[in-house]
Design a protein around this motif. Structure first.
Motif, mmCIF file in Angstrom:
data_model
loop_
_atom_site.group_PDB
_atom_site.id
_atom_site.type_symbol
_atom_site.label_atom_id
_atom_site.label_comp_id
_atom_site.label_asym_id
_atom_site.label_seq_id
_atom_site.Cartn_x
_atom_site.Cartn_y
_atom_site.Cartn_z
ATOM 1 N N PHE A 13 -11.957 23.162 3.243
ATOM 2 C CA PHE A 13 -12.968 23.702 4.139
ATOM 3 C C PHE A 13 -12.823 25.223 4.247
ATOM 4 C CE2 PHE A 13 -9.379 23.351 7.011
ATOM 5 C CZ PHE A 13 -9.555 24.386 7.928
ATOM 6 N N ASN A 14 -13.906 25.856 4.695
ATOM 7 C CA ASN A 14 -13.910 27.310 4.882
ATOM 8 C C ASN A 14 -13.263 27.630 6.224
ATOM 9 O OD1 ASN A 14 -14.490 30.024 5.281
ATOM 10 N ND2 ASN A 14 -16.566 29.874 4.508
ATOM 11 N N VAL A 15 -12.184 28.393 6.200
ATOM 12 C CA VAL A 15 -11.428 28.656 7.418
ATOM 13 C C VAL A 15 -12.259 29.422 8.460
ATOM 14 C CG1 VAL A 15 -10.398 30.866 6.758
ATOM 15 C CG2 VAL A 15 -9.097 29.270 8.211
ATOM 16 N N LEU A 16 -13.316 30.120 8.016
ATOM 17 C CA LEU A 16 -14.182 30.810 8.974
ATOM 18 C C LEU A 16 -14.909 29.840 9.901
ATOM 19 C CD1 LEU A 16 -15.847 33.752 6.989
ATOM 20 C CD2 LEU A 16 -14.379 33.927 8.996
ATOM 21 N N ASP A 17 -15.004 28.582 9.498
ATOM 22 C CA ASP A 17 -15.629 27.589 10.373
ATOM 23 C C ASP A 17 -14.856 27.424 11.679
ATOM 24 O OD1 ASP A 17 -17.406 27.252 8.338
ATOM 25 O OD2 ASP A 17 -16.706 25.278 7.718
ATOM 26 N N LEU A 18 -13.595 27.825 11.679
ATOM 27 C CA LEU A 18 -12.784 27.713 12.892
ATOM 28 C C LEU A 18 -13.206 28.730 13.952
ATOM 29 C CD1 LEU A 18 -9.228 27.109 11.374
ATOM 30 C CD2 LEU A 18 -10.836 25.419 12.262
ATOM 31 N N SER A 19 -14.168 29.595 13.616
ATOM 32 C CA SER A 19 -14.719 30.484 14.645
ATOM 33 C C SER A 19 -15.325 29.674 15.784
ATOM 34 C CB SER A 19 -15.773 31.417 14.056
ATOM 35 O OG SER A 19 -16.915 30.689 13.617
ATOM 36 N N VAL A 20 -15.689 28.425 15.490
ATOM 37 C CA VAL A 20 -16.171 27.513 16.546
ATOM 38 C C VAL A 20 -15.137 27.435 17.662
ATOM 39 C CG1 VAL A 20 -16.710 25.106 17.099
ATOM 40 C CG2 VAL A 20 -17.603 26.138 15.003
ATOM 41 N N ALA A 21 -13.878 27.261 17.269
ATOM 42 C CA ALA A 21 -12.803 27.142 18.259
ATOM 43 C C ALA A 21 -12.644 28.430 19.054
ATOM 44 C CB ALA A 21 -11.493 26.780 17.564
ATOM 45 N N THR A 22 -12.752 29.559 18.374
ATOM 46 C CA THR A 22 -12.617 30.853 19.057
ATOM 47 C C THR A 22 -13.719 31.049 20.088
ATOM 48 O OG1 THR A 22 -11.593 31.832 17.092
ATOM 49 C CG2 THR A 22 -12.521 33.343 18.720
ATOM 50 N N VAL A 23 -14.968 30.829 19.668
ATOM 51 C CA VAL A 23 -16.106 31.041 20.569
ATOM 52 C C VAL A 23 -16.029 30.110 21.768
ATOM 53 C CG1 VAL A 23 -18.609 30.854 20.792
ATOM 54 C CG2 VAL A 23 -17.617 31.936 18.770
ATOM 55 N N LEU A 24 -15.756 28.832 21.537
ATOM 56 C CA LEU A 24 -15.723 27.877 22.648
ATOM 57 C C LEU A 24 -14.526 28.132 23.570
ATOM 58 C CD1 LEU A 24 -16.801 24.511 20.963
ATOM 59 C CD2 LEU A 24 -18.196 26.294 22.029
ATOM 60 N N GLY A 25 -13.414 28.583 22.987
ATOM 61 C CA GLY A 25 -12.256 28.911 23.816
ATOM 62 C C GLY A 25 -12.539 30.075 24.745
ATOM 63 N N ILE A 26 -13.199 31.114 24.223
ATOM 64 C CA ILE A 26 -13.546 32.260 25.061
ATOM 65 C C ILE A 26 -14.609 31.866 26.079
ATOM 66 C CG2 ILE A 26 -14.435 34.623 25.066
ATOM 67 C CD1 ILE A 26 -13.327 34.911 22.217
ATOM 68 N N ALA A 27 -15.532 30.990 25.672
ATOM 69 C CA ALA A 27 -16.549 30.496 26.617
ATOM 70 C C ALA A 27 -15.880 29.828 27.815
ATOM 71 C CB ALA A 27 -17.493 29.523 25.927
ATOM 72 N N ASN A 28 -14.834 29.077 27.579
ATOM 73 C CA ASN A 28 -14.114 28.420 28.678
ATOM 74 C C ASN A 28 -13.427 29.428 29.591
ATOM 75 O OD1 ASN A 28 -14.757 25.744 28.184
ATOM 76 N ND2 ASN A 28 -13.027 25.430 26.790
ATOM 77 N N HIS A 29 -13.093 30.594 29.049
ATOM 78 C CA HIS A 29 -12.480 31.633 29.884
ATOM 79 C C HIS A 29 -13.479 32.154 30.907
ATOM 80 C CE1 HIS A 29 -10.052 35.119 31.010
ATOM 81 N NE2 HIS A 29 -11.120 35.876 30.792
ATOM 82 N N TYR A 30 -14.722 32.379 30.448
ATOM 83 C CA TYR A 30 -15.753 32.921 31.339
ATOM 84 C C TYR A 30 -16.505 31.848 32.114
ATOM 85 C CZ TYR A 30 -14.898 37.340 28.965
ATOM 86 O OH TYR A 30 -14.297 38.478 28.472
ATOM 87 N N ALA A 31 -16.533 30.640 31.582
ATOM 88 C CA ALA A 31 -17.181 29.508 32.265
ATOM 89 C C ALA A 31 -16.221 28.322 32.162
ATOM 90 C CB ALA A 31 -18.521 29.178 31.631
ATOM 91 N N PRO A 32 -15.210 28.276 33.033
ATOM 92 C CA PRO A 32 -14.132 27.282 32.915
ATOM 93 C C PRO A 32 -14.635 25.846 32.825
ATOM 94 C CG PRO A 32 -13.589 28.935 34.557
ATOM 95 C CD PRO A 32 -15.016 29.184 34.174
ATOM 96 N N ASP A 33 -13.909 25.082 31.985
ATOM 97 C CA ASP A 33 -14.152 23.641 31.843
ATOM 98 C C ASP A 33 -15.550 23.320 31.335
ATOM 99 O OD1 ASP A 33 -11.569 23.081 32.877
ATOM 100 O OD2 ASP A 33 -12.335 23.300 34.922
ATOM 101 N N THR A 34 -16.060 24.189 30.454
ATOM 102 C CA THR A 34 -17.375 23.907 29.861
ATOM 103 C C THR A 34 -17.244 23.046 28.614
ATOM 104 O OG1 THR A 34 -18.276 25.998 30.676
ATOM 105 C CG2 THR A 34 -19.459 24.937 28.871
ATOM 106 N N TYR A 35 -16.244 23.329 27.781
ATOM 107 C CA TYR A 35 -16.108 22.631 26.498
ATOM 108 C C TYR A 35 -14.702 22.064 26.295
ATOM 109 C CZ TYR A 35 -20.355 25.288 25.443
ATOM 110 O OH TYR A 35 -21.615 25.845 25.484
ATOM 111 N N ALA A 36 -14.642 20.957 25.564
ATOM 112 C CA ALA A 36 -13.387 20.401 25.062
ATOM 113 C C ALA A 36 -13.589 20.138 23.574
ATOM 114 C CB ALA A 36 -13.032 19.120 25.790
ATOM 115 N N LEU A 37 -12.847 20.835 22.735
ATOM 116 C CA LEU A 37 -13.058 20.766 21.292
ATOM 117 C C LEU A 37 -12.020 19.884 20.609
ATOM 118 C CD1 LEU A 37 -14.426 21.804 18.647
ATOM 119 C CD2 LEU A 37 -12.729 23.661 18.671
ATOM 120 N N ASP A 38 -12.489 18.983 19.730
ATOM 121 C CA ASP A 38 -11.641 18.238 18.809
ATOM 122 C C ASP A 38 -11.975 18.691 17.396
ATOM 123 O OD1 ASP A 38 -10.486 16.759 20.819
ATOM 124 O OD2 ASP A 38 -11.720 14.971 20.480
#
Length: 317
Positions: A13-38
């Motif tokens: 897989f393309n490792v840049l796809d892991l930007s999903v994890a980065t974006v959602l992690g930062i989203a949880n910082h500004y809007a806590p408990d919005t996402y849980a990623l598997d």
């Protein structure tokens, strides 16, 4: 309620796809408990990317997810039957499904794009048209949303897609804060082309590069040859000759191309006033902008604006 998100990855897989994890992690910082990623795969366990980085994954089982995002890999993938079956179920259970780059071939095999718009990396457009005859393949777009089904172009376009999802979920303020945190100048809109005018103009001389950067950053200004020449400490005559030799185009033509591209992106991003866009991009008035659009795109701003408004209205339904 926390939205459960699955990012489906595969060997190579393309490792840049892991930007999903980065974006959602930062989203949880500004809007806590919005996402849980598997991060999931069909077999579970360690999955290695094309760059050799290994990621520990969960098995992509019958668990329900709010959002499922299918990652990418090099070339045109041939999805396994069990993965296609799992995604067919997800299409009926999940609020939203998406593909990044060549993941469109995998999600498409499950029927996600039948009768829907879809995009992928520009290099795989023809293959996607052949593989998915029932889909409406949209070449060049950065990402596409058609109902609850999303798709993006390659590489970094997946980040733009995820940012747009976050904006739809929790608002533009959070999306803007994520961009600031990631030091992104802005979130590219789905309507933007995968290509840039400057990609086709690649001068070797540093002063011409400086002039192009100045043009790009000052489109709303009156950009005369004299002003551009002054920026690089050349005479206007020498500047004009050198610019044409390096780029194959006159300064005026390059300025028009960049203004048309900027105006088109603003229109497709949902800006409603053509007159304001004309001023913002340096045309001054709608008539001049319309003539430039006809020369460069064989189209008119109002037609593009009408299409953008129709897409926005359909997404609001």
């Amino acid at each position: 309620m926390v939205a459960k998100v699955a990012l489906v990855i595969f060997p190579q897989f393309n490792v840049l796809d892991l930007s999903v994890a980065t974006v959602l992690g930062i989203a949880n910082h500004y809007a806590p408990d919005t996402y849980a990623l598997d991060i999931v795969s069909m077999s579970g366990g360690i999955v290695h990317s094309m760059s050799g980085v290994g990621v520990d994954t969960k098995k992509f089982d019958a668990q329900r997810y709010d959002t499922i995002i299918v990652g990418s890999m090099p070339g045109v993938p041939t999805p396994a039957a069990d993965l296609v079956a799992r995604l067919r179920v997800a299409l009926t259970e999940s609020r939203r499904v998406a593909s990044i780059c060549t993941g469109a071939f995998i999600l498409g095999a499950a029927g996600a794009f039948d009768g829907r718009e879809v995009t992928t990396h520009w290099g795989y457009t023809n293959e996607l048209i052949n593989k998915l005859p029932g889909a409406k393949v949209v070449p060049e777009r950065m990402f596409v949303r058609d109902g609850h089904v999303w798709s993006s172009a390659g590489m970094t376009a997946g980040t733009d897609l995820i940012l747009s999802m976050v904006e739809a979920d929790v608002g533009s303020h959070v999306a803007k804060m994520i961009c600031k945190t990631m030091v992104l100048s802005h979130r590219r809109q789905g309507g933007q082309s995968q290509f840039s005018v400057l990609d086709d103009i690649d001068p070797k001389h540093e002063r011409i590069r400086q002039a192009l950067a100045f043009i790009r950053d000052n489109l709303s200004e009156s950009l005369t040859v004299e002003l551009l020449a002054d920026q690089v400490n050349w005479s206007p005559r020498h500047f004009s000759r050198a610019f044409k030799a390096e780029t194959g185009l006159s300064p005026a033509k390059v300025i028009e191309k960049l203004r048309v591209t900027a105006a088109k992106n603003l229109i497709e991003s949902g800006h409603s006033s053509a007159s304001r866009i004309a001023v913002q991009t340096g045309f001054g008035d709608e008539a001049r902008m319309r003539r430039a659009f006809l020369r460069e795109l064989s189209d008119v701003p109002q037609k593009i604006l009408k299409g953008a408004r129709a897409r926005k209205a359909s997404l609001a339904l």
